[in-house]
Enzyme design. Structure first.
Site, PDB file in Angstrom:
ATOM      1  N   GLY A 117     -15.357  48.228  40.878  1.00  0.00           N
ATOM      2  CA  GLY A 117     -16.295  48.630  39.643  1.00  0.00           C
ATOM      3  C   GLY A 117     -15.855  48.068  38.485  1.00  0.00           C
ATOM      4  N   GLY A 119     -18.098  48.121  35.225  1.00  0.00           N
ATOM      5  CA  GLY A 119     -18.924  49.035  34.490  1.00  0.00           C
ATOM      6  C   GLY A 119     -18.261  49.744  33.063  1.00  0.00           C
ATOM      7  N   ASP A 152     -17.186  43.874  48.698  1.00  0.00           N
ATOM      8  CA  ASP A 152     -18.126  44.930  48.818  1.00  0.00           C
ATOM      9  C   ASP A 152     -17.586  46.012  49.191  1.00  0.00           C
ATOM     10  OD1 ASP A 152     -20.070  46.972  49.664  1.00  0.00           O
ATOM     11  OD2 ASP A 152     -21.865  45.408  49.762  1.00  0.00           O
ATOM     12  N   TYR A 206     -25.629  62.585  43.592  1.00  0.00           N
ATOM     13  CA  TYR A 206     -24.386  61.980  42.943  1.00  0.00           C
ATOM     14  C   TYR A 206     -23.380  63.067  43.246  1.00  0.00           C
ATOM     15  CZ  TYR A 206     -21.361  60.649  38.927  1.00  0.00           C
ATOM     16  OH  TYR A 206     -20.277  60.180  38.215  1.00  0.00           O
ATOM     17  N   LYS A 259     -19.713  63.469  44.938  1.00  0.00           N
ATOM     18  CA  LYS A 259     -18.606  63.539  44.431  1.00  0.00           C
ATOM     19  C   LYS A 259     -17.967  64.866  45.047  1.00  0.00           C
ATOM     20  CE  LYS A 259     -18.364  60.434  41.445  1.00  0.00           C
ATOM     21  NZ  LYS A 259     -17.364  59.296  41.628  1.00  0.00           N
ATOM     22  N   ILE A 314     -18.699  60.001  29.385  1.00  0.00           N
ATOM     23  CA  ILE A 314     -17.922  59.360  28.586  1.00  0.00           C
ATOM     24  C   ILE A 314     -18.668  58.704  27.747  1.00  0.00           C
ATOM     25  CG2 ILE A 314     -16.092  57.649  28.850  1.00  0.00           C
ATOM     26  CD1 ILE A 314     -15.121  59.247  30.914  1.00  0.00           C
TER      27      ILE A 314
HETATM   28  N1  SER Z   1     -21.659  60.572  33.140  1.00  0.00           N
HETATM   29  C1  SER Z   1     -22.386  60.911  34.484  1.00  0.00           C
HETATM   30  C2  SER Z   1     -23.675  61.005  34.541  1.00  0.00           C
HETATM   31  O1  SER Z   1     -24.112  61.412  33.771  1.00  0.00           O
HETATM   32  C3  SER Z   1     -21.392  62.154  34.868  1.00  0.00           C
HETATM   33  O2  SER Z   1     -20.459  61.774  35.677  1.00  0.00           O
HETATM   34  O3  SER Z   1     -24.085  60.540  35.595  1.00  0.00           O
END
Ligand code: SER
Length: 318
Positions: free
Chosen positions: A13, A16, A55, A144, A148, A174
């Site tokens: 990644g 990104g 991949d 998601y 995690k 972030i």
């Molecule tokens: N910034 C991410 C999101 O909003 C959270 O880890 O999916």
């Protein structure tokens, strides 16, 4: 900064939002020849360095890459984020979980040190919302977040069972200017800067009262390198460390930007991402990271806002 020790680093990644800034930071620290990006079909203009294609879901090809390049560390960033994960849950499970499991299996075989990002998405509606502790209820309601949470305990399992030196951070949202983020819920706090500069107005997809934990990219990079370079005995948490810098509401961010750009008009039209935002904490207690390996953030809301406006204005005028 000069090279600190002999490492051969593979980063998945790499192009990104986080990879785009972590790759140059790693190149500067460990030498350009020692950082290998696991790339895609398209390579961004700014990239100047080594690249392999592969991949993360294919163990055999990953193994070949690790062997051929004498890799000693993997920064495994490849992942689908929260909003994309809700529209493609099966793909999110496949990429996020199979990729991590493969990386951990390679870490056992080749004694690799691994960095893997977790997220505030590991928390859910039953988690205490303010000053969320390091150890608390983890019942995420997004795919998601599910990946995690499963990933965190998988990391800890590989550490306990096989002694893998895997290290992880629960990143907050972030904020950065170099690469546009994709598919996240906290991304409103990035897009608002683009629209403020390019259009003078922004329609926000969360309510103005929505408070989420956030961090400027430079702090996230600093935390990542600091965690990975800390002596192993300082790393007491092998699931993932809470990490925090600033928390603000969407309205507070609007007001802060308006101090520099008084013409900015913001309207609020919450969509399905509101529900995701509502399931996450408002602020995070990261005292364990601060105590264990000396984490400390530098960027507050005014400084982050100032730097974002300056850097993004420059980038968009090029
Ligand atoms: N910034 C991410 C999101 O909003 C959270 O880890 O999916």
């Amino acid at each position: 900064m000069k090279s600190v020790r002999k490492e051969r680093i593979l980063i998945t990644g790499p192009f990104g939002q986080i990879g785009s800034e972590l790759v140059p930071a790693l190149q500067e620290r460990y030498g350009k020849e020692n950082v290998i990006a696991l790339g895609h079909v398209t390579i961004p203009d700014w990239y100047d360095g080594k690249m392999v294609t592969g991949d993360v879901r294919h163990l055999d090809s990953m193994k070949k890459i690790v062997q051929e390049n004498s890799i000693t560390q993997i920064y495994h960033l490849a992942s689908l984020l929260s909003a994309t994960g809700e529209s493609k849950p099966s793909m999110a499970w496949d990429i996020n979980m199979t990729g991590l499991k493969n990386v951990l299996d390679l870490a056992v075989e080749f004694r690799l040190r691994v960095f893997w990002p977790s997220s505030i998405a590991v928390f859910g509606p039953t988690t205490p919302k303010e000053n969320t502790p390091q150890s608390t209820v983890l019942e995420p309601t997004t795919m998601y977040g599910v990946t995690k949470l499963a990933g965190e305990v998988l990391c800890q399992y590989y550490h306990l069972k096989f002694g893998v030196d895997v290290r992880s951070l629960r990143y907050p949202g972030i904020i950065s200017w170099k690469a546009e983020p994709g598919g996240g819920t906290t991304d409103y706090a990035v897009t608002i800067f683009y629209d403020a500069i390019q259009k003078g107005r922004y329609e926000c997809f969360v309510r103005e009262s929505t408070v989420l934990p956030m961090m400027y990219m430079d702090d996230a990079i600093k935390a990542t390198l600091q965690l990975m370079e800390a002596p192993s005995n300082k790393i007491k948490v092998r699931t993932s460390y809470n990490l925090a810098a600033i928390s603000f509401s969407a309205k507070e961010l609007e007001l802060e930007i308006q101090k520099k750009m008084p013409g900015l008009k913001v309207t609020y039209r919450p969509d399905n991402r509101q529900e995701i935002a509502d399931s996450w904490p408002m602020s995070i207690d990261d005292s364990t990271a601060r105590g264990d390996w000396g984490w400390k953030h530098d960027f507050d809301l005014p400084l982050m806002t100032k730097v974002m406006i300056e850097e993004l204005t420059q980038k968009l005028s090029r």
